[in-house]
Design a protein around this motif. Structure first.
Motif, PDB file in Angstrom:
ATOM      1  N   ILE A 174      35.908  37.772  36.638  1.00 11.93           N
ATOM      2  CA  ILE A 174      35.838  37.645  35.175  1.00 11.93           C
ATOM      3  C   ILE A 174      36.207  36.202  34.859  1.00 11.93           C
ATOM      4  N   THR A 175      35.208  35.346  34.814  1.00 10.81           N
ATOM      5  CA  THR A 175      35.421  33.909  34.721  1.00 10.81           C
ATOM      6  C   THR A 175      34.966  33.381  33.370  1.00 10.81           C
ATOM      7  N   ASN A 179      28.936  30.359  33.768  1.00 10.33           N
ATOM      8  CA  ASN A 179      28.767  31.201  34.945  1.00 10.33           C
ATOM      9  C   ASN A 179      27.419  31.001  35.622  1.00 10.33           C
ATOM     10  N   CYS A 305      36.752  37.393  27.815  1.00 15.82           N
ATOM     11  CA  CYS A 305      37.172  37.487  29.217  1.00 15.82           C
ATOM     12  C   CYS A 305      38.613  37.969  29.322  1.00 15.82           C
ATOM     13  N   ARG A 306      39.472  37.462  28.464  1.00 12.56           N
ATOM     14  CA  ARG A 306      40.874  37.930  28.472  1.00 12.56           C
ATOM     15  C   ARG A 306      40.933  39.413  28.131  1.00 12.56           C
ATOM     16  N   ALA A 309      39.622  41.400  31.162  1.00 14.01           N
ATOM     17  CA  ALA A 309      40.603  41.414  32.244  1.00 14.01           C
ATOM     18  C   ALA A 309      41.729  42.394  31.942  1.00 14.01           C
ATOM     19  N   ILE A 321      41.494  40.434  40.360  1.00 14.01           N
ATOM     20  CA  ILE A 321      40.647  39.836  39.341  1.00 14.01           C
ATOM     21  C   ILE A 321      40.549  38.334  39.597  1.00 14.01           C
ATOM     22  N   THR A 323      39.295  34.734  38.399  1.00 19.22           N
ATOM     23  CA  THR A 323      38.988  34.077  37.124  1.00 19.22           C
ATOM     24  C   THR A 323      38.396  32.679  37.296  1.00 19.22           C
ATOM     25  N   ASP A 324      38.153  32.285  38.547  1.00 20.80           N
ATOM     26  CA  ASP A 324      37.621  30.935  38.784  1.00 20.80           C
ATOM     27  C   ASP A 324      36.423  30.977  39.727  1.00 20.80           C
ATOM     28  N   CYS A 344      31.175  38.992  27.594  1.00 22.85           N
ATOM     29  CA  CYS A 344      31.673  38.712  28.938  1.00 22.85           C
ATOM     30  C   CYS A 344      30.757  39.380  29.949  1.00 22.85           C
TER      31      CYS A 344
END
Length: 395
Positions: A174-175, A179, A305-306, A309, A321, A323-324, A344
């Motif tokens: 979940i970045t 993307n 995204c937050r 997550a 998870i 995130t990068d 997202c």
């Protein structure tokens, strides 16, 4: 009743059977008539109203019976690829030259699984969940039809996911931010003049002009674009001529661009137009460039995204998870929905370290996945929708 994930895992056999049914009968972009019928059959079974989005898309609308309001959309892509499957499994494709090599069968099964979970839990939310089963993703189609039909009218959030063999089951990417690249397709039509090969001065060699265009276009990325900005300019097809001893009267090239900013996207288009026209003219020919928008760059909204997550952690606090995740120069037209609604796009691990076949790459003849990822994907779809609708109303 159990937790949402427990409910999803209790449907493992159903999800696997459904995914395999779809896998056996894959259909190419905008030809997914049987797939759409399966989706409609399952939505009917769940008593979820739906409409057909021409020609093969399906939009389901599930309304909650609890208090509150709001609207969230969930999207799955449903088309397959023109690939001959090499896997020796009982659910292998029964259609020669067509295969679900990108996991869209799994995405479809997971969203139908989520529909069942949400139907079972409709008392826990108000408002509505729109279920977007989109055709034609592989060719950049489908999404515009849903947008034109008003599928996102009133929608406040959109969530989608894609399986990935890069992660094991239990890992979710979940970045926020970029993307996937913007993708465009171009076709360059070169018109020359035929002549005998022994008297080339009497003609205008479209094949020669086309070959020079290939070289010039490839050089743009090396000399006109910043080396720190990823850009792909690729030409994968060139056809020309009718005889070995005749100057080609016409030629045609096909290629693609991959860019990460709208400014560069438009600049690259202008450069290719200019290079093609001027290079052909130098050879006495003419060139015309025909562009097709495939997809915009896919940029995840940081706030959504937050939220996603947090919803994933509440679904299963043992999830890893990421995130990068590095961005990809491949494209996905989930991006078209994100241009209108905060959204997202998550990446769900489908690999089993003990089964090497589940690590094979997307778009390959032996792609497969670990089906224990299906309940997790269904839970993530449903979990985000429930989380957003509850949080929106301060529950």
């Amino acid at each position: 009743m159990g937790t949402l994930l427990e409910q999803a895992r209790s449907e493992q056999a159903y999800l696997s059977d459904l995914r395999r049914e779809l896998h056996r009968c894959p259909e190419l972009a905008m030809q997914e008539t049987r797939t759409a019928a399966v989706i409609e059959r399952e939505l009917d079974r769940l008593d979820i109203p739906h409409t057909r989005i021409v020609p093969t898309g399906v939009l389901g609308v599930l309304r909650g019976t609890g208090t509150g309001g709001g609207t969230v959309a969930l999207r799955a892509d449903i088309d397959a690829l023109p690939i001959q499957e090499a896997n020796d499994v009982e659910y292998r494709s029964q259609t020669d030259g067509v295969m679900h090599a990108c996991g869209h069968d799994a995405h479809t099964a997971a969203l139908l699984g989520a529909a069942g979970l949400l139907a079972r839990n409709r008392h826990r939310f108000g408002g509505e969940v729109r279920l977007i089963f989109q055709p034609g993703e592989e060719t950049g189609q489908g999404a515009p039809d849903f947008l034109a039909a008003g599928a996102l009218e009133g929608v406040e959030r959109i969530f989608g996911l894609h399986g990935t063999p890069l992660y094991p089951v239990g890992t979710v990417g979940i970045t926020p931010g970029l993307n996937n690249a913007a993708v465009d397709h171009f076709r360059i039509v070169v018109q020359g003049k035929s002549a005998h090969v022994s008297a080339p001065q009497l003609g205008a060699d479209a094949l020669y002009a086309a070959s020079q265009i290939v070289v010039a276009v490839q050089g743009l990325a090396a000399r006109r674009i910043s080396p720190v900005e990823p850009v792909v300019l690729g030409i994968g097809k060139l056809t020309a001529g009718t005889a070995y001893n005749a100057v080609a009267a016409s030629a045609e090239l096909e290629g693609t661009t991959r860019t990460i900013s709208q400014e560069t996207r438009m600049q690259v288009r202008a450069w290719i137009d200019q290079v093609a026209e001027q290079t052909a003219r130098f050879s006495g020919a003419e060139a015309r460039v025909i562009w097709t928008d495939v997809t915009s760059a896919l940029i995840n909204d940081p706030q959504v995204c937050r939220e996603a997550a947090q919803a994933a952690r509440e679904l299963d606090d043992t999830l890893t998870i990421v995130t990068d995740q590095p961005f990809s120069l491949g494209g996905d037209n989930f991006a078209e929905y994100q241009r209108l609604v905060p959204g997202c796009y998550a990446h769900v691990g489908t690999a089993d370290p003990d089964r090497p076949g589940t690590k094979n790459g997307l778009h390959t003849v032996n792609f497969d996945l670990d089906e224990t990822a299906l309940p997790l994907a269904a839970g993530l779809y449903a979990g985000y929708a429930l989380w957003w609708l509850r949080e929106r109303d301060g529950k």
